[in-house]
Design a protein around this motif. Structure first.
Motif, short mmCIF file in Angstrom:
data_model
loop_
_atom_site.label_atom_id
_atom_site.label_comp_id
_atom_site.label_asym_id
_atom_site.label_seq_id
_atom_site.Cartn_x
_atom_site.Cartn_y
_atom_site.Cartn_z
N ARG A 9 0.82 -1.20 0.00
CA ARG A 9 0.00 0.00 0.00
C ARG A 9 0.86 1.26 0.00
O ARG A 9 0.60 2.22 -0.72
CB ARG A 9 -0.90 0.01 1.24
CG ARG A 9 -1.85 1.19 1.31
CD ARG A 9 -2.32 1.43 2.74
NE ARG A 9 -1.20 1.76 3.59
CZ ARG A 9 -0.65 0.90 4.43
NH1 ARG A 9 -1.10 -0.33 4.54
NH2 ARG A 9 0.38 1.25 5.18
N ARG A 13 0.94 4.22 -2.76
CA ARG A 13 0.66 5.61 -2.41
C ARG A 13 1.81 6.52 -2.84
O ARG A 13 1.60 7.65 -3.31
CB ARG A 13 0.43 5.73 -0.91
CG ARG A 13 0.00 7.13 -0.49
CD ARG A 13 -0.43 7.19 0.97
NE ARG A 13 0.65 6.82 1.85
CZ ARG A 13 0.65 5.74 2.63
NH1 ARG A 13 -0.38 4.90 2.60
NH2 ARG A 13 1.66 5.46 3.42
N CYS A 77 -13.83 8.06 -10.17
CA CYS A 77 -13.19 7.15 -9.22
C CYS A 77 -11.67 7.24 -9.36
O CYS A 77 -11.16 7.48 -10.46
CB CYS A 77 -13.63 5.71 -9.46
SG CYS A 77 -15.40 5.43 -9.27
N THR A 78 -10.96 7.05 -8.28
CA THR A 78 -9.51 7.06 -8.29
C THR A 78 -9.00 5.66 -8.04
O THR A 78 -9.27 5.06 -6.99
CB THR A 78 -8.94 8.01 -7.21
OG1 THR A 78 -9.40 9.35 -7.47
CG2 THR A 78 -7.42 8.00 -7.22
N ARG A 182 -6.03 -0.42 -6.21
CA ARG A 182 -6.73 -0.25 -4.94
C ARG A 182 -7.58 1.01 -5.04
O ARG A 182 -7.39 1.85 -5.92
CB ARG A 182 -5.74 -0.12 -3.77
CG ARG A 182 -4.87 -1.36 -3.57
CD ARG A 182 -5.69 -2.52 -3.04
NE ARG A 182 -4.86 -3.71 -2.87
CZ ARG A 182 -4.68 -4.62 -3.81
NH1 ARG A 182 -5.26 -4.46 -4.99
NH2 ARG A 182 -3.93 -5.67 -3.58
N TYR A 183 -8.52 1.19 -4.12
CA TYR A 183 -9.40 2.35 -4.18
C TYR A 183 -9.95 2.65 -2.79
O TYR A 183 -9.79 1.86 -1.85
CB TYR A 183 -10.53 2.14 -5.18
CG TYR A 183 -11.26 0.83 -5.05
CD1 TYR A 183 -12.49 0.73 -4.41
CD2 TYR A 183 -10.71 -0.34 -5.59
CE1 TYR A 183 -13.15 -0.47 -4.30
CE2 TYR A 183 -11.36 -1.55 -5.48
CZ TYR A 183 -12.59 -1.61 -4.84
OH TYR A 183 -13.24 -2.81 -4.73
N ALA A 184 -10.56 3.83 -2.67
CA ALA A 184 -11.01 4.31 -1.37
C ALA A 184 -12.28 3.60 -0.91
O ALA A 184 -13.08 3.13 -1.72
CB ALA A 184 -11.25 5.82 -1.42
N GLU A 185 -12.46 3.57 0.40
CA GLU A 185 -13.66 2.99 0.98
C GLU A 185 -14.84 3.96 0.79
O GLU A 185 -14.65 5.17 0.70
CB GLU A 185 -13.45 2.72 2.48
CG GLU A 185 -12.45 1.62 2.77
CD GLU A 185 -11.01 1.93 2.38
OE1 GLU A 185 -10.49 2.97 2.82
OE2 GLU A 185 -10.43 1.14 1.60
N LYS A 205 -10.06 -5.09 3.74
CA LYS A 205 -9.00 -4.11 3.51
C LYS A 205 -7.93 -4.27 4.56
O LYS A 205 -8.09 -5.07 5.50
CB LYS A 205 -9.57 -2.68 3.56
CG LYS A 205 -10.20 -2.35 4.90
CD LYS A 205 -10.81 -0.95 4.93
CE LYS A 205 -9.77 0.12 5.04
NZ LYS A 205 -9.06 0.09 6.36
N SER A 210 -8.06 3.52 1.95
CA SER A 210 -7.87 3.39 0.50
C SER A 210 -7.09 2.13 0.13
O SER A 210 -6.21 2.16 -0.73
CB SER A 210 -7.19 4.65 -0.07
OG SER A 210 -7.99 5.78 0.13
N THR A 211 -7.41 1.03 0.78
CA THR A 211 -6.75 -0.24 0.48
C THR A 211 -7.76 -1.32 0.12
O THR A 211 -7.48 -2.51 0.23
CB THR A 211 -5.88 -0.70 1.67
OG1 THR A 211 -6.68 -0.73 2.87
CG2 THR A 211 -4.71 0.23 1.89
#
Length: 275
Positions: A9, A13, A77-78, A182-185, A205, A210-211
């Motif tokens: 992670r 990042r 979305c990121t 991966r993406y944010a909750e 997660k 964001s995992t």
């Protein structure tokens, strides 16, 4: 509930931060060049022409902003790249689309060796997670995988979604696999009691934000976990299958009431369809 180790992670990042910094630097240089050009033009052209240039630039900025905005009925979305530097196993499937529908619902269907399990996914509440599932399902990401973890003490969940948990028997690496992003909750059950009621399907997660990846868990009895895990949807059919797996118990590989399910449940196919 950890699906990928923390170093993976952190590496992802760091790459994202580097990319953002490079984009910011490029944007700053572009603005500086535009400012220099604008100043030179102001010296040699009449005031009316200068006003026209400023207005034109303003229109270009507006068009650029409009072009970047998500289309109606979608949300941006990121997706953060993931790699195996932290010891986890990554299945490279590329990245989902940048924009995801945030209207309507989808039906998630798992065809398992024990029968069909279906769930409703509300895209207004979890659009990016829904898009990730739609994308991964289109890649047959979960086909022929096993639900690798069952907890029966306090936390009552069956965990699935590792693309590398396949074949006969269990391996130490089961539970460490995921996709290349991966993406944010989202859609976190803050202030809900219980936070994860019976029939919930939610995302696993690491302890960091964001995992979220591909691993998910099905809650077969009301469970009060911290509200840190995305609620993807609600099981509408087949919860009795999960209850049967839970009744058979786990092998306690990770401690009392936490291990691999004794009654194996295999996902033959997982699909997503608009409701």
């Amino acid at each position: 509930m950890s699906s990928i180790k923390d170093r993976q992670r952190a590496a992802a990042r760091a790459r994202l931060e580097k990319e953002m910094a490079e984009r910011a630097t490029a944007a700053r240089k572009r603005r500086q060049r535009q400012a220099i050009i604008g100043s030179a033009l102001a010296v040699v052209v009449i005031a009316g022409a200068a006003v026209w240039i400023v207005a034109a630039l303003g229109d270009d900025d507006k068009k650029s902003t409009d072009a970047a905005a998500p289309p109606p009925g979608t949300v941006a979305c990121t997706w953060v790249p993931a790699d195996a530097s932290g010891g986890g196993k990554v299945k490279d499937v590329g990245m989902p689309p940048l924009n995801a529908p945030n209207v309507g619902t989808s039906t998630l269907t798992m065809d398992t060796n024990l029968g069909a399990i279906t769930a409703t996914v509300d895209l207004t509440k979890a659009p990016c997670t829904g898009e990730a599932f739609t994308y991964l399902a289109s890649k047959k990401f979960w086909d022929n995988t096993k639900c690798h973890r069952l907890t029966t003490e306090g936390i009552k969940v069956l965990q699935c979604g590792d693309p590398t948990a396949t074949g006969k028997g269990w391996r130490e690496s089961d539970g460490s696999g995921g996709p290349s992003f991966r993406y944010a909750e989202e859609n976190l059950p803050v202030n809900a009691k219980p936070a994860y009621p019976k029939g919930t399907i939610a995302m696993a997660k690491t302890s960091e934000p964001s995992t979220t990846g591909s691993q998910f868990f099905i809650v077969y009895e009301d469970t009060d976990l911290p509200p840190d895990y995305t609620v993807l949807g609600k099981i509408t059919k087949g919860l009795d299958i999960v209850e049967g797996v839970a009744k058979a118990g786990s092998d306690n590989k990770n401690g009392q009431g936490d291990g691999h399910p004794k009654k194996e449940i295999d996902i033959k196919t997982l699909t997503m369809a608009a409701a």
